[in-house]
Design an enzyme around this catalytic site. Structure first.
Site, mmCIF file in Angstrom:
data_model
loop_
_atom_site.group_PDB
_atom_site.id
_atom_site.type_symbol
_atom_site.label_atom_id
_atom_site.label_comp_id
_atom_site.label_asym_id
_atom_site.label_seq_id
_atom_site.Cartn_x
_atom_site.Cartn_y
_atom_site.Cartn_z
ATOM 1 C CB VAL A 12 -0.979 -0.050 1.192
ATOM 2 C CG1 VAL A 12 -1.742 1.254 1.338
ATOM 3 C CG2 VAL A 12 -1.961 -1.206 0.987
ATOM 4 N N GLY A 13 1.987 1.222 0.758
ATOM 5 C CA GLY A 13 2.963 2.318 0.692
ATOM 6 C C GLY A 13 3.623 2.360 -0.674
ATOM 7 C CD GLU A 64 15.489 11.223 9.290
ATOM 8 O OE1 GLU A 64 16.301 10.277 9.406
ATOM 9 O OE2 GLU A 64 14.614 11.501 10.122
ATOM 10 C CB CYS A 80 17.212 7.713 12.331
ATOM 11 S SG CYS A 80 16.368 9.272 12.570
HETATM 12 P P1 ADP Z 1 11.461 -0.435 9.309
HETATM 13 O O1 ADP Z 1 12.364 -1.358 8.535
HETATM 14 O O2 ADP Z 1 12.178 0.357 10.304
HETATM 15 O O3 ADP Z 1 10.187 -1.052 9.787
HETATM 16 P P2 ADP Z 1 10.623 0.669 6.847
HETATM 17 O O4 ADP Z 1 11.534 1.594 6.166
HETATM 18 O O5 ADP Z 1 10.460 -0.712 6.273
HETATM 19 O O6 ADP Z 1 11.032 0.672 8.347
HETATM 20 O O7 ADP Z 1 9.165 1.262 6.947
HETATM 21 C C1 ADP Z 1 8.870 2.610 7.057
HETATM 22 C C2 ADP Z 1 7.581 2.872 6.322
HETATM 23 O O8 ADP Z 1 7.735 2.506 4.959
HETATM 24 C C3 ADP Z 1 6.377 2.093 6.828
HETATM 25 O O9 ADP Z 1 5.251 2.971 6.808
HETATM 26 C C4 ADP Z 1 6.222 0.997 5.797
HETATM 27 O O10 ADP Z 1 4.898 0.546 5.674
HETATM 28 C C5 ADP Z 1 6.637 1.701 4.533
HETATM 29 N N1 ADP Z 1 7.096 0.829 3.448
HETATM 30 C C6 ADP Z 1 7.685 -0.386 3.538
HETATM 31 N N2 ADP Z 1 8.016 -0.850 2.326
HETATM 32 C C7 ADP Z 1 7.639 0.081 1.420
HETATM 33 C C8 ADP Z 1 7.749 0.217 -0.005
HETATM 34 N N3 ADP Z 1 8.300 -0.708 -0.758
HETATM 35 N N4 ADP Z 1 7.284 1.359 -0.565
HETATM 36 C C9 ADP Z 1 6.753 2.350 0.177
HETATM 37 N N5 ADP Z 1 6.620 2.283 1.521
HETATM 38 C C10 ADP Z 1 7.064 1.174 2.141
#
Ligand code: ADP
Length: 494
Positions: A226-227, A265, A299
């Protein structure tokens, strides 16, 4: 106003998300569990939004940007954000309890995660009201005669904001409020582990402000796709993201076909160079404390401590003492300053990295496991590793746990070389008695920010961003506001 001392305990947040002005569940009705990391219990549910929900939210944000006056009506935006600031103030203790429930952040240290972002709403409303959106750039000679140039700062358009779980309410605010004040419309996608800090923000916008339908949307989901859909959608003009470097790379790639403006970031592996003339009794207890207060889930944490060989044992002893006496436990108890890691997965990752450090020759000075008095909850002992090989995994990878890696050095040049031996460049720290020397060392660190003698670089009025693989662009300061604006130059007769 009730204080958290009066009202403590787990509190379930709003299950719904906000799309096009309506608080709603996903059409399938699917939900996912939100776990309280201190008790490992299910605290409640969040709606599990889909790619189709995200597409509707982006459509709503696009329409609101293209077809309403939001981007042009500065007074109305100021009115709405002032309302939102007041609404956050009214909901402050509720938001604090939701935060502690989702993250396990100790109540004692929630100020920077609740009070600070609420203040920031007011800051950006004022900053945005006073910003000069049409600036005169003077008269210039051109082959066609003199031309006056004006710079019109205008919103980028639809901004997708993707946030992580470590400081969720703060980052939801930091990524969206300057964007809204600058005239953009926004779709927020909070992290899976902290959906309520996002859904509560959506509820407050819908119930307590005049922000029009579609201007601000929150899509809650348990799925990374969804992201990913938000970051690839051609109707989105800009992505603002905080999270891991791996996800940052995926977001950059997803935005490449439509050349999206991208503010990132990302991760860090910051070094703290402790010079031989530093006040060790000031610098090192603070270094140990910083590693523990957010369970290391920060971070900008200086997680590599570089000690001069001439004072190596002395430095290790000070940090060991601090860590062994650090108050770890129930986040609702105001005596504690370190809570659990956010999930069992994160705890296992932290424990695995500690073990990899030991396997590569590091010496375990203290910690390294699960606190005996805390069998329930995802706790990790404050951990100190010494004699860490600067090239080893534990010195190169972000741990996100209450772990410090100590590396010895000989001379300032070697300290700087070790500090810069990283793919990351987010923050750094220098401690030293001679301020000129400390400043010279700070200037040679390849990072976006440096703290000297505990005087923090971080604040709403100063640009904050990472170099190398720690990010692109800035939050905070004038630079941070301009990220959400395009500079259009208009040439015209004098
Ligand atoms: P962590 O590894 O610290 O959990 P992430 O960088 O994976 O952090 O996640 C940070 C945010 O990015 C969350 O809101 C997650 O749902 C989102 N996210 C994870 N993968 C993707 C992607 N491929 N594209 C966009 N957003 C993503």
């Amino acid at each position: 106003m009730t204080s958290v001392q009066d009202e403590t305990g787990v509190l379930a947040g709003d299950e719904r998300m906000l799309i096009d002005g309506e608080l709603q569940h996903t059409s399938s009705g699917a939900t996912f569990d939100v776990i309280h990391p201190a008790s490992e219990e299910v605290a409640g549910q969040a709606t599990d939004g889909t790619v189709a929900d995200m597409e509707r939210a982006v459509g709503a944000a696009r329409r609101a940007f293209d077809q309403t006056d939001w981007s042009r009506d500065l007074d109305f935006r100021y009115h709405c954000l002032t309302q939102l600031h007041e609404a956050f103030e009214r909901n402050k203790e509720h938001l604090r309890r939701v935060l502690i429930t989702e993250v396990g952040c100790p109540v004692k240290v929630t100020g920077s995660q609740i009070e600070s972002p609420i203040e920031e709403v007011k800051h950006w409303a004022e900053h945005g009201r006073n910003f000069e959106y049409l600036a005169d750039n003077g008269v210039h000679e051109t082959p066609m005669g003199p031309a006056r140039r004006k710079i019109h700062y205008e919103p980028v358009g639809v901004v997708g904001a993707i946030t992580p779980w470590n400081v969720p309410f703060y980052l939801n605010v930091a990524e969206t409020i300057p964007a809204l004040m600058a005239g953009n419309t926004v779709v927020l996608k909070p992290a899976q582990l902290t959906p309520w800090s996002g859904s509560e923000y959506g509820r407050i916008v819908a119930e307590e402000t005049d922000i029009p339908a579609g201007v601000f949307n929150v899509v809650v989901s348990n799925a990374n796709e969804v992201g990913a859909a938000l970051s690839a959608d051609p109707r989105v003009d800009m992505i603002t993201f905080t999270g891991s470097t791996a996800t940052g790379r995926a977001i950059l790639a997803a935005g490449a076909p439509t050349v999206k403006k991208t503010l990132l970031e990302l991760g860090g592996k910051s070094a703290h160079i402790v010079l031989d003339d530093a006040d060790f009794n000031m610098a090192l207890p603070m270094a140990a404390l910083m590693a523990c207060v957010m369970s290391g889930q920060s971070c900008i944490l200086p997680s590599r401590i570089l000690l001069p060989r001439s004072r190596y044992d002395e430095g290790i002893e000070i940090m060991k003492n601090m860590m062994e006496n650090f108050p770890v436990g129930d986040p609702w108890d105001p005596n504690n300053m370190q809570g659990p890691q956010i999930s069992e997965g994160q705890r296992q990752k932290v424990l695995g990295l500690i073990q990899s450090g030991i396997d590569s020759g590091a010496r375990l000075v203290t910690g390294g496991g699960i606190p005996e008095h805390l069998p329930t909850g995802y706790y990790v002992q404050p951990t100190l590793l010494a004699d860490v090989d600067p090239d080893s995994q534990v010195a190169q990878e972000e741990i996100f746990g209450p772990v410090l890696s100590v590396i010895p050095y000989e001379g300032d040049a070697e300290a700087i070389a070790i500090a810069n031996n990283s793919i990351y460049g987010l923050s750094g720290e220098v401690s030293g008695g001679d301020l000129d020397r400390a400043l010279e060392v700070a200037k040679r660190m390849r990072t976006g920010n440096v703290t000297i003698n505990g005087k923090s670089h971080f604040g709403i009025n100063s640009p904050f961003g990472g170099t190398k693989q720690s990010g692109l662009g800035y939050r905070n300061g004038e630079e941070g506001y301009k990220e959400y604006l395009e500079a259009k130059t208009i040439g015209m007769p004098e």
